[in-house]
Design a protein around this motif. Structure first.
Motif, mmCIF file in Angstrom:
data_model
loop_
_atom_site.group_PDB
_atom_site.id
_atom_site.type_symbol
_atom_site.label_atom_id
_atom_site.label_comp_id
_atom_site.label_asym_id
_atom_site.label_seq_id
_atom_site.Cartn_x
_atom_site.Cartn_y
_atom_site.Cartn_z
ATOM 1 N N VAL A 209 0.834 -1.203 0.000
ATOM 2 C CA VAL A 209 0.000 0.000 0.000
ATOM 3 C C VAL A 209 0.873 1.259 0.000
ATOM 4 N N ASP A 210 1.949 1.249 0.775
ATOM 5 C CA ASP A 210 2.848 2.408 0.780
ATOM 6 C C ASP A 210 3.498 2.618 -0.586
ATOM 7 N N LEU A 211 3.881 1.526 -1.250
ATOM 8 C CA LEU A 211 4.508 1.639 -2.561
ATOM 9 C C LEU A 211 3.545 2.202 -3.601
ATOM 10 N N GLN A 212 2.342 1.654 -3.670
ATOM 11 C CA GLN A 212 1.378 2.130 -4.662
ATOM 12 C C GLN A 212 0.902 3.551 -4.341
ATOM 13 N N THR A 213 0.890 3.908 -3.073
ATOM 14 C CA THR A 213 0.562 5.294 -2.713
ATOM 15 C C THR A 213 1.646 6.240 -3.200
ATOM 16 N N LEU A 214 2.903 5.820 -3.080
ATOM 17 C CA LEU A 214 4.003 6.632 -3.606
ATOM 18 C C LEU A 214 3.918 6.795 -5.115
ATOM 19 N N LEU A 215 3.492 5.733 -5.802
ATOM 20 C CA LEU A 215 3.373 5.772 -7.259
ATOM 21 C C LEU A 215 2.063 6.396 -7.733
ATOM 22 N N HIS A 216 1.154 6.731 -6.800
ATOM 23 C CA HIS A 216 -0.154 7.301 -7.134
ATOM 24 C C HIS A 216 -0.945 6.346 -8.025
ATOM 25 N N ARG A 217 -0.953 5.081 -7.657
ATOM 26 C CA ARG A 217 -1.714 4.061 -8.386
ATOM 27 C C ARG A 217 -2.545 3.235 -7.391
ATOM 28 N N PRO A 218 -3.639 3.801 -6.864
ATOM 29 C CA PRO A 218 -4.437 3.086 -5.861
ATOM 30 C C PRO A 218 -5.550 2.228 -6.445
ATOM 31 N N LEU A 267 -7.158 4.799 1.760
ATOM 32 C CA LEU A 267 -8.267 5.733 1.555
ATOM 33 C C LEU A 267 -7.746 7.127 1.227
ATOM 34 N N ALA A 268 -6.689 7.552 1.889
ATOM 35 C CA ALA A 268 -6.100 8.864 1.575
ATOM 36 C C ALA A 268 -5.568 8.907 0.151
ATOM 37 N N SER A 269 -5.008 7.796 -0.322
ATOM 38 C CA SER A 269 -4.530 7.747 -1.704
ATOM 39 C C SER A 269 -5.683 7.853 -2.694
ATOM 40 N N ALA A 270 -6.794 7.196 -2.419
ATOM 41 C CA ALA A 270 -7.960 7.291 -3.300
ATOM 42 C C ALA A 270 -8.552 8.696 -3.286
ATOM 43 N N ILE A 271 -8.543 9.346 -2.125
ATOM 44 C CA ILE A 271 -9.047 10.724 -2.048
ATOM 45 C C ILE A 271 -8.138 11.661 -2.824
#
Length: 435
Positions: A209-218, A267-271
């Motif tokens: 989750v941290d990796l995909q959040t960094l890449l902006h791919r949720p 959820l923060a990444s999706a927002i």
């Protein structure tokens, strides 16, 4: 800047057509011919000068102060910079594939270990962070140091990178870019978690989750959360050549619950991506599951329930000591009175605390509970309500005076979803000016 053709007489033209023999003819020669002759003379003189220096044991100078030499130096530097950048991107591209293959197909033939998968995801995170920051060379050097002992794979990567670097040294542009490397990192990380032989642990899920959040791919979060609870468990067979067996998962067990911090990060990444359906799917697959509710009961009620269980025994022990200590009534009667008083006090304080905790509403902003929802359900589903409240606050108007005026398909869908979850979005009596 437009070049104008100068008027030249017929004698000059005839002189220009003759072979270059004198300095006068060279002065009127075209500029391309002048550069070609100067380059040839400079190359011959430099070669002779280097031979003389080599014979005397000295080294040739590294730079030239002539305009043409400076121009050639700039062209060589730009070409070398482009080649290094291409080699770095190719090295990172091959390194990502090598790391993923090392976790998917271990050398010993056993199931992939959690530490190895975590190491690969951490390396992916470091490579992605370096690419985002723009340090390609540092990322290639960092990726080359593998603590897992893949020396053979590193040599193959180096040879391939050198080959690709020689190919990219040509005039056509490189076919690997930063975006393609970042996309490959995201795809290979998702491939790791979807592989049937990799068991998804809470640490692996958090790292992903941290990796995909960094890449902006949720976009893959809901499927991965569902897979985390429903993925069959791989079992290594006792015999060396036996096939791997899979046991069915129990999605309602406490171990299948997604950690609240991981769910809030997703959820923060999706927002941030401003994707309302994705945010609702993340809430449904994390905070709304029975496993999460059981996990909350175990984490937050284990100690209070244990205290209430031993309360009668503790009350009886204290009451017996009080009955022996007093001398105004029968010891057994005094013990019963004291025990009844202690248990009444404990029950009263517990009831008041329970009502205070389950009816607290200071943290509510736009989403509140509907009438008739039991207090126990309100407490057990508070994280769910808080997440929906956060989404509503991000999608609606920020000003208090404009709340309740939102329109649109997404907002109406969110209002319907809130109503189906026994909640109310923007209760009329709680809006600004409606007290």
């Amino acid at each position: 800047m437009e070049l104008r053709r100068a008027a030249i007489c017929h004698e000059c033209l005839s002189a220009l057509r003759q072979p270059v023999r004198t300095s006068t003819t060279t002065r009127f020669a075209p500029i391309s011919l002048y550069i070609q002759q100067s380059s040839s003379r400079r190359a011959l003189s430099a070669r002779a000068h280097n031979e003389r220096l080599r014979s005397t044991g000295r080294s040739a100078p590294k730079s030239s102060h002539s305009p043409i030499g400076i121009l050639e130096s700039l062209l060589i530097a730009a070409r070398s910079t482009h080649t290094v950048s291409s080699v770095d991107l190719n090295a990172l591209h091959n390194r990502v594939s090598t790391l993923a293959n090392s976790a998917l197909r271990p050398d010993d033939g056993k199931l992939p270990e959690e530490q190895r998968v975590l190491y690969v995801l951490e390396q992916f995170d470091a490579l992605a962070q370096s690419l985002i920051d723009g340090h390609n060379a540092d990322a290639a050097k960092t990726a080359g140091a593998d603590g897992g002992g893949d020396g053979k794979a590193d040599n193959m990567t180096t040879a391939t990178s050198a080959l690709l670097g020689s190919v990219n040294a040509r005039n056509y542009p490189a076919f690997i870019s930063k975006a393609s490397v970042l996309n490959l990192i995201s795809e290979r990380a998702e491939e790791l978690l979807r592989h049937p032989n990799i068991f998804i642990t809470p640490a692996i899920l958090r790292s992903y989750v941290d990796l995909q959040t960094l890449l902006h791919r949720p976009a893959s979060f809901p499927d991965i959360f569902h897979l985390y609870a429903h993925k069959p468990l791989p079992q290594q067979a006792a015999q060396p050549n036996a096939s791997i067996t899979y046991q069915p998962a129990a999605p309602d067990k406490i171990s299948a619950a997604v950690d609240s911090k991981t769910a809030n990060t997703a959820l923060a990444s999706a927002i941030t991506a401003h994707n309302l359906p994705l945010a609702i799917d993340i809430i449904n697959t994390t905070l709304c599951t029975p496993a999460f509710k059981k996990s909350k009961i175990l984490r937050q009620l284990a100690i209070p329930i244990s205290g209430l269980a031993i309360a009668p025994l503790a009350a009886y022990t204290l009451s017996a000591q009080f009955g022996e200590w007093q001398n105004t009534m029968d010891p057994s009667y005094a013990t019963g009175v004291a025990m009844a008083g202690i248990l009444t006090y404990v029950a009263s304080v517990t009831s008041i605390g329970y009502v205070a905790i389950t009816t607290a509403n200071d943290q509510m902003d736009r989403v509140t509970w509907a009438q008739g929802v039991p207090l126990w359900e309100r407490w057990i589903r508070e994280e769910e309500r808080a997440a929906i409240d956060l989404v509503a606050g991000k999608w609606g108007f920020q000003g208090l005076e404009k709340r309740g005026e939102e329109e649109g398909v997404e907002w109406e869908g969110l209002r319907e979803f809130v109503g189906l979850r026994a909640m109310v979005l923007d209760r009329a009596e709680l809006l600004e000016g409606m007290e």
